[in-house]
Scaffold this motif. Structure first.
Motif, PDB file in Angstrom:
ATOM      1  N   GLY A  30      13.528   3.240 -11.542  1.00  0.00           N
ATOM      2  CA  GLY A  30      12.705   2.166 -12.094  1.00  0.00           C
ATOM      3  C   GLY A  30      11.363   2.002 -11.423  1.00  0.00           C
ATOM      4  O   GLY A  30      11.066   2.608 -10.401  1.00  0.00           O
ATOM      5  N   LYS A  31      10.547   1.168 -12.040  1.00  0.00           N
ATOM      6  CA  LYS A  31       9.201   0.935 -11.530  1.00  0.00           C
ATOM      7  C   LYS A  31       9.136  -0.538 -11.164  1.00  0.00           C
ATOM      8  O   LYS A  31       9.152  -1.404 -12.017  1.00  0.00           O
ATOM      9  N   LYS A  32       9.109  -0.805  -9.884  1.00  0.00           N
ATOM     10  CA  LYS A  32       9.090  -2.200  -9.452  1.00  0.00           C
ATOM     11  C   LYS A  32       7.720  -2.522  -8.880  1.00  0.00           C
ATOM     12  O   LYS A  32       7.557  -2.695  -7.669  1.00  0.00           O
ATOM     13  N   GLY A  33       6.754  -2.562  -9.745  1.00  0.00           N
ATOM     14  CA  GLY A  33       5.363  -2.766  -9.341  1.00  0.00           C
ATOM     15  C   GLY A  33       5.118  -3.959  -8.443  1.00  0.00           C
ATOM     16  O   GLY A  33       4.536  -3.833  -7.367  1.00  0.00           O
ATOM     17  N   GLU A  34       5.610  -5.116  -8.860  1.00  0.00           N
ATOM     18  CA  GLU A  34       5.376  -6.348  -8.101  1.00  0.00           C
ATOM     19  C   GLU A  34       6.006  -6.284  -6.715  1.00  0.00           C
ATOM     20  O   GLU A  34       5.396  -6.634  -5.721  1.00  0.00           O
ATOM     21  N   THR A  35       7.259  -5.821  -6.693  1.00  0.00           N
ATOM     22  CA  THR A  35       7.980  -5.718  -5.427  1.00  0.00           C
ATOM     23  C   THR A  35       7.241  -4.788  -4.481  1.00  0.00           C
ATOM     24  O   THR A  35       7.032  -5.103  -3.316  1.00  0.00           O
ATOM     25  N   VAL A  36       6.839  -3.623  -5.007  1.00  0.00           N
ATOM     26  CA  VAL A  36       6.150  -2.631  -4.176  1.00  0.00           C
ATOM     27  C   VAL A  36       4.866  -3.221  -3.612  1.00  0.00           C
ATOM     28  O   VAL A  36       4.553  -3.053  -2.438  1.00  0.00           O
ATOM     29  N   LYS A  37       4.154  -3.981  -4.456  1.00  0.00           N
ATOM     30  CA  LYS A  37       2.898  -4.581  -4.017  1.00  0.00           C
ATOM     31  C   LYS A  37       3.153  -5.531  -2.841  1.00  0.00           C
ATOM     32  O   LYS A  37       2.452  -5.512  -1.831  1.00  0.00           O
ATOM     33  N   ARG A  38       4.214  -6.318  -2.961  1.00  0.00           N
ATOM     34  CA  ARG A  38       4.548  -7.286  -1.919  1.00  0.00           C
ATOM     35  C   ARG A  38       4.951  -6.568  -0.623  1.00  0.00           C
ATOM     36  O   ARG A  38       4.498  -6.908   0.461  1.00  0.00           O
ATOM     37  N   ILE A  39       5.785  -5.537  -0.766  1.00  0.00           N
ATOM     38  CA  ILE A  39       6.238  -4.796   0.417  1.00  0.00           C
ATOM     39  C   ILE A  39       5.051  -4.114   1.090  1.00  0.00           C
ATOM     40  O   ILE A  39       4.932  -4.110   2.305  1.00  0.00           O
ATOM     41  N   ARG A  40       4.152  -3.576   0.259  1.00  0.00           N
ATOM     42  CA  ARG A  40       2.960  -2.900   0.776  1.00  0.00           C
ATOM     43  C   ARG A  40       2.142  -3.864   1.632  1.00  0.00           C
ATOM     44  O   ARG A  40       1.725  -3.542   2.731  1.00  0.00           O
ATOM     45  N   GLU A  41       1.944  -5.083   1.096  1.00  0.00           N
ATOM     46  CA  GLU A  41       1.133  -6.076   1.804  1.00  0.00           C
ATOM     47  C   GLU A  41       1.814  -6.537   3.087  1.00  0.00           C
ATOM     48  O   GLU A  41       1.188  -6.669   4.125  1.00  0.00           O
ATOM     49  N   GLN A  42       3.129  -6.773   3.021  1.00  0.00           N
ATOM     50  CA  GLN A  42       3.828  -7.338   4.170  1.00  0.00           C
ATOM     51  C   GLN A  42       4.183  -6.319   5.241  1.00  0.00           C
ATOM     52  O   GLN A  42       4.343  -6.668   6.402  1.00  0.00           O
ATOM     53  N   SER A  43       4.325  -5.040   4.865  1.00  0.00           N
ATOM     54  CA  SER A  43       4.746  -4.051   5.865  1.00  0.00           C
ATOM     55  C   SER A  43       3.559  -3.272   6.422  1.00  0.00           C
ATOM     56  O   SER A  43       3.677  -2.609   7.429  1.00  0.00           O
ATOM     57  N   SER A  44       2.414  -3.353   5.722  1.00  0.00           N
ATOM     58  CA  SER A  44       1.203  -2.587   6.032  1.00  0.00           C
ATOM     59  C   SER A  44       1.434  -1.065   5.999  1.00  0.00           C
ATOM     60  O   SER A  44       0.685  -0.297   6.569  1.00  0.00           O
ATOM     61  N   ALA A  45       2.480  -0.639   5.297  1.00  0.00           N
ATOM     62  CA  ALA A  45       2.712   0.793   5.099  1.00  0.00           C
ATOM     63  C   ALA A  45       2.053   1.187   3.778  1.00  0.00           C
ATOM     64  O   ALA A  45       1.849   0.344   2.908  1.00  0.00           O
ATOM     65  N   ARG A  46       1.719   2.456   3.646  1.00  0.00           N
ATOM     66  CA  ARG A  46       1.161   2.927   2.376  1.00  0.00           C
ATOM     67  C   ARG A  46       2.346   3.398   1.529  1.00  0.00           C
ATOM     68  O   ARG A  46       3.139   4.228   1.972  1.00  0.00           O
ATOM     69  N   ILE A  47       2.475   2.839   0.335  1.00  0.00           N
ATOM     70  CA  ILE A  47       3.612   3.187  -0.518  1.00  0.00           C
ATOM     71  C   ILE A  47       3.099   3.703  -1.851  1.00  0.00           C
ATOM     72  O   ILE A  47       2.301   3.038  -2.508  1.00  0.00           O
ATOM     73  N   THR A  48       3.534   4.899  -2.217  1.00  0.00           N
ATOM     74  CA  THR A  48       3.141   5.432  -3.523  1.00  0.00           C
ATOM     75  C   THR A  48       4.405   5.788  -4.294  1.00  0.00           C
ATOM     76  O   THR A  48       5.420   6.163  -3.707  1.00  0.00           O
ATOM     77  N   ILE A  49       4.323   5.656  -5.608  1.00  0.00           N
ATOM     78  CA  ILE A  49       5.457   5.976  -6.461  1.00  0.00           C
ATOM     79  C   ILE A  49       5.013   7.066  -7.423  1.00  0.00           C
ATOM     80  O   ILE A  49       3.946   6.956  -8.037  1.00  0.00           O
ATOM     81  N   SER A  50       5.823   8.130  -7.529  1.00  0.00           N
ATOM     82  CA  SER A  50       5.426   9.253  -8.379  1.00  0.00           C
ATOM     83  C   SER A  50       5.352   8.824  -9.841  1.00  0.00           C
ATOM     84  O   SER A  50       6.082   7.936 -10.279  1.00  0.00           O
ATOM     85  N   GLU A  51       4.457   9.479 -10.563  1.00  0.00           N
ATOM     86  CA  GLU A  51       4.332   9.208 -11.992  1.00  0.00           C
ATOM     87  C   GLU A  51       5.409  10.002 -12.712  1.00  0.00           C
ATOM     88  O   GLU A  51       5.965  10.941 -12.171  1.00  0.00           O
ATOM     89  N   GLY A  52       5.651   9.660 -13.945  1.00  0.00           N
ATOM     90  CA  GLY A  52       6.619  10.441 -14.712  1.00  0.00           C
ATOM     91  C   GLY A  52       7.412   9.545 -15.621  1.00  0.00           C
ATOM     92  O   GLY A  52       7.483   8.340 -15.426  1.00  0.00           O
ATOM     93  N   SER A  53       8.034  10.168 -16.620  1.00  0.00           N
ATOM     94  CA  SER A  53       8.753   9.374 -17.612  1.00  0.00           C
ATOM     95  C   SER A  53      10.230   9.267 -17.269  1.00  0.00           C
ATOM     96  O   SER A  53      10.960   8.531 -17.900  1.00  0.00           O
ATOM     97  N   CYS A  54      10.685  10.032 -16.257  1.00  0.00           N
ATOM     98  CA  CYS A  54      12.120   9.980 -15.965  1.00  0.00           C
ATOM     99  C   CYS A  54      12.455   8.725 -15.154  1.00  0.00           C
ATOM    100  O   CYS A  54      11.584   8.176 -14.483  1.00  0.00           O
ATOM    101  N   PRO A  55      13.706   8.274 -15.239  1.00  0.00           N
ATOM    102  CA  PRO A  55      14.065   7.021 -14.566  1.00  0.00           C
ATOM    103  C   PRO A  55      13.952   7.108 -13.043  1.00  0.00           C
ATOM    104  O   PRO A  55      13.662   6.132 -12.382  1.00  0.00           O
ATOM    105  N   GLU A  56      14.187   8.307 -12.483  1.00  0.00           N
ATOM    106  CA  GLU A  56      14.091   8.432 -11.029  1.00  0.00           C
ATOM    107  C   GLU A  56      12.678   8.798 -10.622  1.00  0.00           C
ATOM    108  O   GLU A  56      12.053   9.663 -11.209  1.00  0.00           O
ATOM    109  N   ARG A  57      12.197   8.117  -9.602  1.00  0.00           N
ATOM    110  CA  ARG A  57      10.867   8.425  -9.096  1.00  0.00           C
ATOM    111  C   ARG A  57      10.930   8.606  -7.594  1.00  0.00           C
ATOM    112  O   ARG A  57      11.825   8.090  -6.943  1.00  0.00           O
ATOM    113  N   ILE A  58       9.941   9.318  -7.080  1.00  0.00           N
ATOM    114  CA  ILE A  58       9.865   9.493  -5.634  1.00  0.00           C
ATOM    115  C   ILE A  58       8.974   8.393  -5.076  1.00  0.00           C
ATOM    116  O   ILE A  58       7.839   8.220  -5.513  1.00  0.00           O
TER     117      ILE A  58
END
Length: 201
Positions: A31-59
């Motif tokens: 899944g794509k959890k945009g909001e969650t990722v944004k929050r984690i990115r801000e609070q952890s100060s880590a760089r987080i990227t999610i692979s593009e693609g149409s399949c349910p699993e992403r890196i």
């Protein structure tokens, strides 16, 4: 003395030097959890990227100081537990185990397993988490999935130990990263092009 905003003076202690290591952790997530990722990115100060693609699993790739990466991992683990809890009817049915799937170059998996499985056994026993290293490579890559499951606290301990092993033994040779985006059609097509390997049914 630390300044009021929480920033401490620059020190040269070994602990601080250790935190300057940049760690990259790759995980398979649904899944794509945009909001969650944004929050984690801000609070952890880590760089987080999610692979593009149409399949349910992403890196999901988490990069940063070891500290920032562990912060992000713990936030992800607690978020997954929260999502699991949301599916139940609110009854206190113990804590459901959370599962994280790390993607690690196969050349580092040997160090993680250890001689006759000693290292992975030690990690399991000291953290209480379940750890499984896949025997097969992920499709079209030189990486393997390492599945870690348990309650968030044990997972975080376990990921810390796995990262310590990874940092001690860098990958050997070139790593071909796994991309979940390849459609099944492409894989089937390339499998059909291998002639003379059909086994009698």
């Amino acid at each position: 003395m630390a300044s009021p905003d929480g920033a401490s003076g620059v020190g040269g202690s070994p602990e601080e030097t250790e935190l300057s290591i940049t760690l990259t952790l790759r995980m398979l997530m649904h899944g794509k959890k945009g909001e969650t990722v944004k929050r984690i990115r801000e609070q952890s100060s880590a760089r987080i990227t999610i692979s593009e693609g149409s399949c349910p699993e992403r890196i999901t790739t988490i990069t940063g100081s070891t500290d920032a990466v562990f912060r992000a991992v713990s936030m992800i683990a607690f978020k997954l537990e929260e999502d699991l809890g949301a599916g139940s009817d609110g009854a206190a049915v113990g804590r459901a185990p959370v599962t994280l799937r790390l993607v690690i170059p196969a050349s580092q998996c040997g160090s993680l397993i250890g001689k006759a499985g000693a290292k992975i056994r030690e990690i399991r026993e000291s953290t209480g988490a379940q750890v499984q290293v896949a025997g097969d490579l992920l499709p079209n890559s030189t990486e393997r999935a390492v599945t870690v499951s348990g309650v968030p606290d044990t997972i975080i301990q376990c990921v810390r130990q796995i990262c310590a092993v990874i940092l001690e033994s860098p990958p050997k040779g070139a790593t071909i990263p796994y991309h979940p985006g390849l459609s099944l059609g492409t894989i089937l097509l390339s499998a059909n092009q291998v002639r003379g390997r059909s086994t009698p049914g």
